[in-house]
Design an enzyme around this catalytic site. Structure first.
Site, mmCIF file in Angstrom:
data_model
loop_
_atom_site.group_PDB
_atom_site.id
_atom_site.type_symbol
_atom_site.label_atom_id
_atom_site.label_comp_id
_atom_site.label_asym_id
_atom_site.label_seq_id
_atom_site.Cartn_x
_atom_site.Cartn_y
_atom_site.Cartn_z
ATOM 1 N N ASN A 6 40.905 39.586 67.196
ATOM 2 C CA ASN A 6 41.959 39.619 66.185
ATOM 3 C C ASN A 6 43.159 40.347 66.795
ATOM 4 O OD1 ASN A 6 43.572 39.994 63.987
ATOM 5 N ND2 ASN A 6 41.964 40.811 62.655
ATOM 6 N N ARG A 83 41.115 35.070 65.125
ATOM 7 C CA ARG A 83 41.704 35.024 63.793
ATOM 8 C C ARG A 83 43.191 34.707 63.969
ATOM 9 N NH1 ARG A 83 44.558 39.689 60.821
ATOM 10 N NH2 ARG A 83 45.031 38.649 58.866
ATOM 11 N N HIS A 172 44.105 35.568 53.499
ATOM 12 C CA HIS A 172 42.714 35.982 53.221
ATOM 13 C C HIS A 172 41.816 34.776 52.966
ATOM 14 C CE1 HIS A 172 44.240 40.077 51.495
ATOM 15 N NE2 HIS A 172 43.838 40.243 52.735
ATOM 16 N N ARG A 231 52.107 47.655 50.473
ATOM 17 C CA ARG A 231 52.988 46.528 50.110
ATOM 18 C C ARG A 231 53.201 46.483 48.605
ATOM 19 N NH1 ARG A 231 49.502 42.141 53.067
ATOM 20 N NH2 ARG A 231 48.792 43.659 54.583
ATOM 21 N N GLU A 375 35.273 39.593 57.296
ATOM 22 C CA GLU A 375 36.053 38.494 57.875
ATOM 23 C C GLU A 375 35.661 38.200 59.323
ATOM 24 O OE1 GLU A 375 39.330 40.460 55.926
ATOM 25 O OE2 GLU A 375 40.284 38.504 55.682
HETATM 26 P P1 ADP Z 1 41.490 45.893 55.089
HETATM 27 O O1 ADP Z 1 42.299 45.134 54.109
HETATM 28 O O2 ADP Z 1 42.302 46.713 56.058
HETATM 29 O O3 ADP Z 1 40.340 45.122 55.713
HETATM 30 P P2 ADP Z 1 39.406 47.136 53.514
HETATM 31 O O4 ADP Z 1 38.963 45.849 52.913
HETATM 32 O O5 ADP Z 1 38.460 47.874 54.377
HETATM 33 O O6 ADP Z 1 40.794 47.043 54.230
HETATM 34 O O7 ADP Z 1 39.799 48.081 52.278
HETATM 35 C C1 ADP Z 1 40.340 49.358 52.464
HETATM 36 C C2 ADP Z 1 40.517 49.979 51.088
HETATM 37 O O8 ADP Z 1 39.238 50.094 50.464
HETATM 38 C C3 ADP Z 1 41.111 51.392 51.139
HETATM 39 O O9 ADP Z 1 42.090 51.529 50.115
HETATM 40 C C4 ADP Z 1 39.923 52.243 50.824
HETATM 41 O O10 ADP Z 1 40.280 53.440 50.192
HETATM 42 C C5 ADP Z 1 39.147 51.366 49.874
HETATM 43 N N1 ADP Z 1 37.769 51.821 49.716
HETATM 44 C C6 ADP Z 1 36.777 51.827 50.637
HETATM 45 N N2 ADP Z 1 35.662 52.403 50.123
HETATM 46 C C7 ADP Z 1 35.963 52.776 48.849
HETATM 47 C C8 ADP Z 1 35.264 53.428 47.795
HETATM 48 N N3 ADP Z 1 34.003 53.825 47.950
HETATM 49 N N4 ADP Z 1 35.918 53.633 46.634
HETATM 50 C C9 ADP Z 1 37.187 53.248 46.480
HETATM 51 N N5 ADP Z 1 37.911 52.633 47.415
HETATM 52 C C10 ADP Z 1 37.319 52.401 48.591
#
Ligand code: ADP
Length: 394
Positions: A6, A83, A172, A231, A375
């Site tokens: 990626n 990706r 996505h 964003r 992903e």
């Molecule tokens: P990306 O879009 O970069 O792949 P992720 O899907 O990993 O990101 O999501 C990241 C978000 O998920 C962050 O805002 C993080 O705080 C939130 N997150 C991860 N674990 C938890 C949790 N246990 N409770 C609340 N939010 C969470």
């Protein structure tokens, strides 16, 4: 094993999968900047290294060296899956990389210049270091290519669509496709009709009819739609004129403000991370509470909109870091939606953190599911499928 790559504008993330298992992962950041760093992860172990990576070619060379170091060579890699952020209207499924496909990715680069050119550098560098291996490209936009005109057209002069390709593309796609197919399996449906909510750092919802995406919240770029980590999601476009005319901001500054300084971070003034926002909200921080409210309200509003688009749904599916893990966010989003057939089971909701399963009450006419997405893993699977299909054809 399948190597998933990626390439971001200044980063390269790689994941090596043996079937469904992640064996080795790495993130090389600050490519072409002062002090590039490579973070390697194997199981629970993590190691940081300062590395030389002036461009994506050198970054790929570092990946090659790591594989040689760990496996004694790159023979363990069977195929590479990349990706790709933007496939425009040209790509509606994953494809084997050919000269024509590369040309297509380049043509779509006008829509996502930083990303697509970085992806192309990754493909070309992979050819240098993994000469004989088949490469597959998996597009973020592909799954949404079934969205009808009425949903993808902006009400702008039509020639802007024809000449500039200005329309909704959606992103996505890999995740929306995977979780909707998984939901169909879990609910024993031939095809899934429902709403998938990918809530992570970047967030988007998709309306899916009989397994096909018919609308989504992200648009020409991943900036439109629901509130995200940094964003803004939807804003009146006139906000931009105001910032330029009244506040004297340059266009680049406005772009940066909307992409990197808004969302949860902008509203809370504290963090882009939902875990921090939730904690601060519990401790009584008013702006964090507000950020949480605006975030969940916007998701709820789009669920309502997509419910109207689809007419009837089998399920609402939550995925992404926030969607999978935060029972509090899911509860706020779905509060008092019983009249729409959505009945959340609080006990089930509270016990589902990062675990697949149903969180609606047994009597809920619309099912509510948590389906963890990954992903990189989905890209590895699609890469294998494309290679297999190609092998069977030839
Ligand atoms: P990306 O879009 O970069 O792949 P992720 O899907 O990993 O990101 O999501 C990241 C978000 O998920 C962050 O805002 C993080 O705080 C939130 N997150 C991860 N674990 C938890 C949790 N246990 N409770 C609340 N939010 C969470």
């Amino acid at each position: 094993m399948v190597l998933v790559i990626n390439c971001g504008s200044s980063s390269l993330k790689f994941s090596l999968f043996e079937e469904e298992e992640l064996r080795l992962g790495g993130l090389l950041e600050c490519i072409g900047e002062q002090a590039p760093e490579l973070v390697l992860s194997r199981g629970d172990e993590e190691e940081r290294r300062s590395v030389v990576a002036g461009d994506h070619g050198e970054a790929m060379q570092r990946v090659y060296e790591v594989l040689v170091e760990v496996y004694g060579g790159v023979g363990v890699v069977e195929a590479i899956g990349h990706r790709i952020v933007h496939g425009g209207e040209r790509f509606f499924e994953a494809e084997l990389v050919t000269a024509e496909v590369e040309q297509g990715i380049e043509e779509c680069a006008a829509l996502a210049p930083l990303h697509n050119m970085a992806h192309l550098s990754g493909i070309r560098a992979a050819r240098t270091y993994f000469a004989d291996l088949s490469q597959v490209v998996v597009f973020d936009t592909a799954f949404h290519q079934t969205i009808p005109e009425r949903a993808y057209l902006y009400a702008l002069p039509y020639n802007l669509y024809e000449e500039e390709g200005i329309r909704r593309y959606g992103f996505h796609g890999t995740s929306h496709k995977y979780v909707s197919q998984r939901a169909a399996e879990l609910l024993q449906l031939e095809h899934f009709t429902g709403i998938t909510c990918h809530l992570g750092n970047g967030s988007s919802l998709a309306a899916i009819s009989q397994g096909r995406s018919v609308d989504t919240t992200m648009g020409l770029t991943p900036l439109e739609g629901v509130v995200m980590g940094t964003r803004s999601g939807d804003v009146d476009p006139a906000v931009v004129f105001h910032l330029v005319r009244q506040c004297g901001m340059a266009v680049d500054e406005v772009e940066q403000l909307l992409n990197q300084k808004s969302g949860l971070l902008g509203l809370s003034g504290r963090s882009k991370d939902m875990r921090n926002i939730e904690q601060a909200a519990i401790e009584g921080d008013k702006r964090a509470q507000l950020a949480l409210e605006v975030f969940t309200y916007r998701v709820r509003k789009y669920i309502g909109a997509f419910l109207a688009v689809l007419g009837r749904i089998d399920a609402v599916v939550f995925t992404g870091g926030i969607g999978e893990n935060s029972s509090a966010v899911r509860r706020r989003i779905l509060q008092d939606m019983e009249g729409l057939g959505l009945q959340l089971d609080s006990a089930r909701n509270d016990t589902h953190a990062g675990v697949e399963g149903e969180i609606s009450t047994p009597g809920s006419s619309v099912k509510i599911l948590v389906v963890p997405t990954n992903e990189e893993l989905v890209i590895a699977r699609e890469t294998r499928q494309v290679i297999q299909a190609y092998g069977e054809r030839s």
